[in-house]
Design an enzyme around this catalytic site. Structure first.
Site, PDB file in Angstrom:
ATOM      1  N   CYS A 112       0.981  -1.007   0.093  1.00 60.12           N
ATOM      2  CA  CYS A 112       0.164  -0.003  -0.043  1.00 60.12           C
ATOM      3  C   CYS A 112       0.786   1.273   0.110  1.00 60.12           C
ATOM      4  CB  CYS A 112      -0.829   0.108   1.116  1.00 60.12           C
ATOM      5  SG  CYS A 112      -1.916  -1.677   1.329  1.00 60.12           S
ATOM      6  N   ASN A 139      -1.913   2.045   6.329  1.00 58.23           N
ATOM      7  CA  ASN A 139      -0.916   0.636   5.912  1.00 58.23           C
ATOM      8  C   ASN A 139      -0.862  -0.162   7.156  1.00 58.23           C
ATOM      9  OD1 ASN A 139      -0.898   1.924   3.533  1.00 58.23           O
ATOM     10  ND2 ASN A 139       1.301   2.273   3.564  1.00 58.23           N
ATOM     11  N   GLY A 140      -0.861  -1.378   7.169  1.00 56.70           N
ATOM     12  CA  GLY A 140      -0.615  -2.099   8.151  1.00 56.70           C
ATOM     13  C   GLY A 140      -1.763  -3.201   8.480  1.00 56.70           C
ATOM     14  N   LYS A 142      13.084 -15.091 -11.197  1.00 49.08           N
ATOM     15  CA  LYS A 142      12.739 -14.104 -12.148  1.00 49.08           C
ATOM     16  C   LYS A 142      12.017 -14.287 -13.393  1.00 49.08           C
ATOM     17  CE  LYS A 142      13.968 -11.090 -10.425  1.00 49.08           C
ATOM     18  NZ  LYS A 142      14.681 -11.268  -9.045  1.00 49.08           N
ATOM     19  N   ARG A 154       4.830   0.003  -6.133  1.00 50.37           N
ATOM     20  CA  ARG A 154       4.806  -0.861  -4.775  1.00 50.37           C
ATOM     21  C   ARG A 154       3.622  -1.799  -4.809  1.00 50.37           C
ATOM     22  NH1 ARG A 154       6.285   2.353  -0.142  1.00 50.37           N
ATOM     23  NH2 ARG A 154       4.845   1.311   1.146  1.00 50.37           N
ATOM     24  N   TRP A 171      -3.376  -2.536  -1.445  1.00 53.10           N
ATOM     25  CA  TRP A 171      -2.854  -3.817  -1.712  1.00 53.10           C
ATOM     26  C   TRP A 171      -4.031  -4.803  -0.539  1.00 53.10           C
ATOM     27  CZ3 TRP A 171      -0.441  -8.349   0.155  1.00 53.10           C
ATOM     28  CH2 TRP A 171       0.228  -9.382  -0.601  1.00 53.10           C
ATOM     29  N   GLU A 201       8.239 -14.946 -11.790  1.00 55.07           N
ATOM     30  CA  GLU A 201       7.699 -13.683 -11.021  1.00 55.07           C
ATOM     31  C   GLU A 201       7.009 -13.000 -12.275  1.00 55.07           C
ATOM     32  OE1 GLU A 201       9.728 -11.420  -7.626  1.00 55.07           O
ATOM     33  OE2 GLU A 201      11.054 -11.742  -9.118  1.00 55.07           O
ATOM     34  N   HIS A 256      17.886 -36.811  -7.492  1.00 51.39           N
ATOM     35  CA  HIS A 256      17.199 -37.145  -6.181  1.00 51.39           C
ATOM     36  C   HIS A 256      15.566 -36.873  -6.536  1.00 51.39           C
ATOM     37  CE1 HIS A 256      20.732 -38.116  -3.940  1.00 51.39           C
ATOM     38  NE2 HIS A 256      21.295 -37.402  -4.873  1.00 51.39           N
ATOM     39  N   LYS A 258       5.935  -4.777  -4.377  1.00 52.59           N
ATOM     40  CA  LYS A 258       7.341  -4.512  -4.258  1.00 52.59           C
ATOM     41  C   LYS A 258       7.739  -4.519  -2.939  1.00 52.59           C
ATOM     42  CE  LYS A 258      11.612  -3.074  -5.673  1.00 52.59           C
ATOM     43  NZ  LYS A 258      12.147  -4.163  -6.508  1.00 52.59           N
ATOM     44  N   GLU A 290      17.766 -17.825  -8.337  1.00 53.63           N
ATOM     45  CA  GLU A 290      17.340 -16.364  -8.583  1.00 53.63           C
ATOM     46  C   GLU A 290      17.191 -16.418 -10.051  1.00 53.63           C
ATOM     47  OE1 GLU A 290      16.588 -13.801  -7.351  1.00 53.63           O
ATOM     48  OE2 GLU A 290      16.989 -12.104  -8.583  1.00 53.63           O
TER      49      GLU A 290
END
Ligand code: M6R
Length: 616
Positions: A2, A103-104, A492, A27, A77, A495, A511, A611, A488
Site C-alpha cells: 500500500c 497501511n498495516g 525472475k 509498490r 493492496w 515472477e 534425487h 514491491k 534467482e
C-alpha cells in the site's frame, strides 16, 4: 505494498495527490483513492478498484472545487476484504467528516468492530482499516483532531502507518506510525507533504524526515510538529536531503523500469564500491564507528537473514564469508527464523538483507535477533528505512530507486556489498593476507566493465528468449556459487512471465527433479569452466540430454566443450568462481525480461506481487 500520500498547502491538491499515487504504483496495489477537504462541511472521498487511471477518470467526472488545497491519497493492496471500490481507502466513519488511509494490520479489528456496531456505527467495507475511521469519529466528538488521533490509536492492536484528514481543520493532516511501513514527511514553503516513500515527493521537495514507531506528526501548510505517541512530548527531527534525482525515479527512455534497472547494474555496482573499495591497499573503507569496533574481531558466528531475492543474495554471501573468514555462517529465510526460537546470542553477528528495508518478515526477524543480544548489520538499499534505523551498522547498496517489482540491480549490489563485508571482516580478523585482499579488490574493480560487456548481448538473448518462450516449465541448475543464481534465475522467470520454473543444486537433480525431464522441459544449466564443479555440471547436462531435455547453458566465453554439449548458450567473461555470480545472473535477468515481454506481461507490476511486502 500500500502507498500513502498527503498534501496541504496553497496549490490544488488533486493533481499533486494523483501524481504522488502514480509514483507509488510500483509498490503494487489493486485500488486507489483520494479524500479531499471539500470546504462544505464534509470530506469528499473518491476511490476506485483497479489501476490509477480508473481513479483519474472518476476524478475527472466528479465535482471538485479547484480551491481544495489539502487531501490524502492511497493505493491499496488487499489484506482484509476483496479489492473493490468500497474496500479501497480512504475510509470514513458513518458520516463524512473524517477520512483515514492506513497501511498495516489492525489485529483487534473484529473486537473493535463489534463494540462500535453495538454503539450504533454502520460499517461499509470489509476492511480492518475502517474501524479506525469510526473510532476517530467518536473521539472527534470529544476532542480536537490532534488529541482524537492518539486516543483512537491507543485502542488499536497491530501495525499502522496512517494519515488522517478531518473537516474541522481541513488544512491539517495528521500522520502516525507504529510498524505498518514507512511514513516520510516532506517539507516545502507554504506547503508540506506526507508519503510512504520519497518517490511520491521527489517532484516537490528534497527535504524530508521519517517518522519513527510511536510518533505522530501534525502537518499544516505553515509547519510540522512531531509528538511521541507514548508520552505526548515534542520530538525534534533531523531533516535529510534526498540525493536521488527525479530522473533517477523515471524510466529513462526504457520501455520498462525492469530493463532500465538491469542496464543500470554496472553503474549501481560501481557506486556501491566507490570510496569503499581501495585496490591499491586492499582496504575497505566503511562509514561509522561500528566498522572498527572490537566486536568485529570477537563474534563467533554469522547469521544472514532475508526474503526472496535478498535471501538468495544471502546464500551467495554465505559462500563468500565461509570461504574467506572460515567461520560458521547460517542463512535463514527471515519468515522461518522469526518463529522458531533461533539460536543466536551476543556472539552472533546478524546480517539482514533487504532492498526496501521495510519487509515485515525481515524486520521482525531483525528484532528477534536483537532481543537475543545479536549485533545487526543491514545490507539495504533505502537509507532511513526501518531496517537501517534498527541496525547497529548499515552497508548501503547504492542501487538507487528500484521500481520494478522484480529485483535486479538490488541483487547485484547486494552481492557487491557482501564482498565489501567479506573483505572488511577478513582484514579486521586477519583472515586474508594483504596481497590477497589487494588481488580480490582489483578483480572486483573490473566487474562493472565486465557487466557492461554481458549486457551488450541483447540480440543473442532476444533470440534465445524467442526460442524458449513457448515452454511451460523450466528447471534451473547450478552448483556452489551458482546454486543461488539458479534459484534467482528461476524466480525472475516465474515472477514476470508466470512460467513455472524451479531452481535446484545440480547434485539434487538425480534425487527427484530428473523425473520431470523430457523434450518439453528445458533446463537452464550454469556451467562455468572456472568453477570447481564444472565437470559435475557437464555430467548434469549429459544426463538431461540423455532424456531428450533441451539445454540452455550459461557458459564462459570461448568454452567450446560446454557450447558443443548445449542446445543454446549465453556467455559471460571468464572470471574467478567467487566473482562470477555478479555476471552469471545478468543473462538470466535479461532472458526472463525478454520472455515476459514476448508474453506481453505486466513486467514492472506482475500480478499478485508487491514491491515491498509490509504485511505477513
Ligand atoms: O525489499 P526486500 O529485499 O526485503 O524484499 C524481499 C523480497 O520480497 C523481494 O526480493 C522479492 O522476492 C522480489 N520480488 C524478487 O524479485
Amino acid at each position: 505494498m500500500c502507498g500513502i500520500v498527503g498534501y496541504t498547502g496553497f496549490k490544488p491538491a488533486t493533481p499533486i495527490l494523483l501524481n504522488g499515487l502514480v509514483k507509488l504504483e510500483y509498490r503494487g496495489y489493486d485500488s486507489a483513492g483520494l479524500a479531499l477537504a471539500a470546504r462544505n462541511g464534509s470530506v469528499q472521498i473518491i476511490k476506485k478498484v483497479g489501476k490509477i487511471h480508473n481513479l483519474i477518470s472518476t476524478v475527472k467526472h466528479s465535482k471538485i472545487s479547484p480551491n481544495v488545497t489539502s487531501g490524502i491519497g492511497h493505493t491499496r493492496w488487499a489484506t482484509h476484504g476483496q479489492p473493490t471500490d468500497i474496500n479501497a481507502h480512504p475510509h470514513s466513519g458513518c458520516g463524512n467528516n473524517v477520512a483515514v488511509v492506513h497501511n498495516g494490520i489492525i489485529e483487534n479489528y473484529q473486537q473493535l468492530k463489534d463494540q462500535l456496531k453495538a454503539k450504533g456505527h454502520r460499517f461499509k467495507s470489509q476492511t480492518d482499516s475502517e474501524v479506525l475511521a469510526h473510532l476517530l469519529e467518536d473521539e472527534l466528538k470529544k476532542y480536537p483532531v490532534e488529541k482524537a488521533v492518539p486516543q483512537a490509536l491507543a485502542k488499536i492492536e497491530g501495525t499502522y502507518s496512517v494519515v488522517i484528514i478531518d473537516q474541522s481543520k481541513p488544512d491539517t493532516l495528521i500522520g502516525a506510525r507504529s510498524g505498518g511501513g514507512a511514513l516520510v514527511v516532506g517539507l516545502g514553503k507554504g506547503e508540506n507533504f506526507l508519503a510512504s516513500d520519497v518517490s511520491a515527493l521527489l517532484a516537490y521537495t528534497r527535504e524530508v524526515f521519517y517518522l519513527e514507531d510511536h510518533e505522530m506528526v501534525i502537518v499544516t501548510p505553515q509547519g510540522v510538529t512531531v509528538l511521541n505517541l507514548s508520552n505526548g512530548k515534542t520530538v525534534k527531527k533531523q531533516v535529510a536531503e534526498i540525493a536521488w534525482t527525479a530522473e533517477q525515479a523515471e524510466k529513462g527512455g526504457y520501455p520498462h523500469f525492469m530493463l532500465k534497472e538491469i542496464m543500470e547494474q554496472p553503474t549501481a555496482l560501481q557506486d556501491t564500491f566507490t570510496g569503499r573499495l581501495d585496490p591499491s591497499t586492499g582496504k575497505v573503507i566503511l562509514e561509522g564507528a561500528f566498522w572498527s569496533s572490537p566486536y568485529l574481531k570477537q563474534f563467533k558466528k554469522i547469521t544472514l537473514l532475508g526474503m526472496g531475492t535478498s535471501y538468495y543474495a544471502a546464500l551467495v554471501g554465505k559462500f563468500l564469508l565461509e570461504k574467506y573468514l572460515r567461520i560458521q555462517v547460517e542463512v535463514d529465510n527471515a519468515s522461518e527464523f522469526r518463529y522458531r526460537n533461533p539460536i543466536v546470542d551476543k556472539k552472533t553477528l546478524v546480517v539482514v538483507i533487504s532492498q526496501s528495508g521495510e519487509t515485515v518478515d525481515t524486520l521482525t526477524a531483525l528484532r528477534e535477533a536483537k532481543s537475543k543480544g545479536a549485533k545487526i548489520i543491514a545490507i539495504c538499499n533505502v537509507m532511513g528505512s526501518s531496517v537501517t534505523r534498527e541496525s547497529e551498522a548499515v552497508l548501503l547498496t547504492r542501487a538507487g530507486p528500484e521500481i520494478g517489482v522484480a529485483s535486479t540491480k538490488a541483487f547485484t549490489t547486494q552481492l557487491g556489498a557482501f564482498w565489501l563485508l567479506t573483505l572488511h571482516l577478513a582484514g579486521v580478523r586477519r583472515a586474508m593476507k594483504p596481497a590477497e585482499l589487494r588481488k580480490k579488490s582489483h578483480e572486483l574493480a573490473k566487474v562493472p566493465l565486465q557487466m557492461e560487456s554481458v549486457l551488450k548481448q541483447t540480440k543473442a538473448i532476444e533470440k534465445v528468449a524467442k526460442e524458449y518462450s513457448t515452454y511451460f516449465n523450466f528447471l534451473y541448475l547450478g552448483r556452489g556459487f551458482q546454486y543461488p543464481i539458479a534459484l534467482e534465475g528461476a524466480l525472475k522467470l516465474k515472477e514476470i512471465s508466470y512460467i513455472h520454473a524451479e531452481g535446484y543444486p545440480g547434485g539434487e537433480m538425480k534425487h527427484g527433479p530428473i523425473a520431470l525431464i523430457d523434450s518439453k522441459m528445458p533446463v537452464v544449466a550454469i556451467a562455468l569452466k572456472s568453477s570447481s564443479t564444472y565437470e559435475k555440471m557437464l555430467n548434469n547436462i549429459e544426463e538431461v540430454k540423455a532424456r531428450k531435455g533441451k539445454i540452455l547453458a550459461v557458459i564462459e566465453k570461448g568454452d567450446k566443450e560446454a557450447r558443443r554439449k548445449a542446445n543454446s548458450v549465453l556467455e559471460i567473461p571468464a572470471v574467478a568462481e567467487d566473482i562470477s555470480p555478479m555476471l552469471s545472473v545478468l543473462p538470466l535477468q535479461l532472458m526472463a525480461y525478454e520472455i515476459a515481454k514476448l508474453k506481453r506481461r505486466e513486467i514492472d507490476q506482475p500480478r499478485n506481487l508487491a514491491k515491498s511486502v509490509t504485511v505477513e
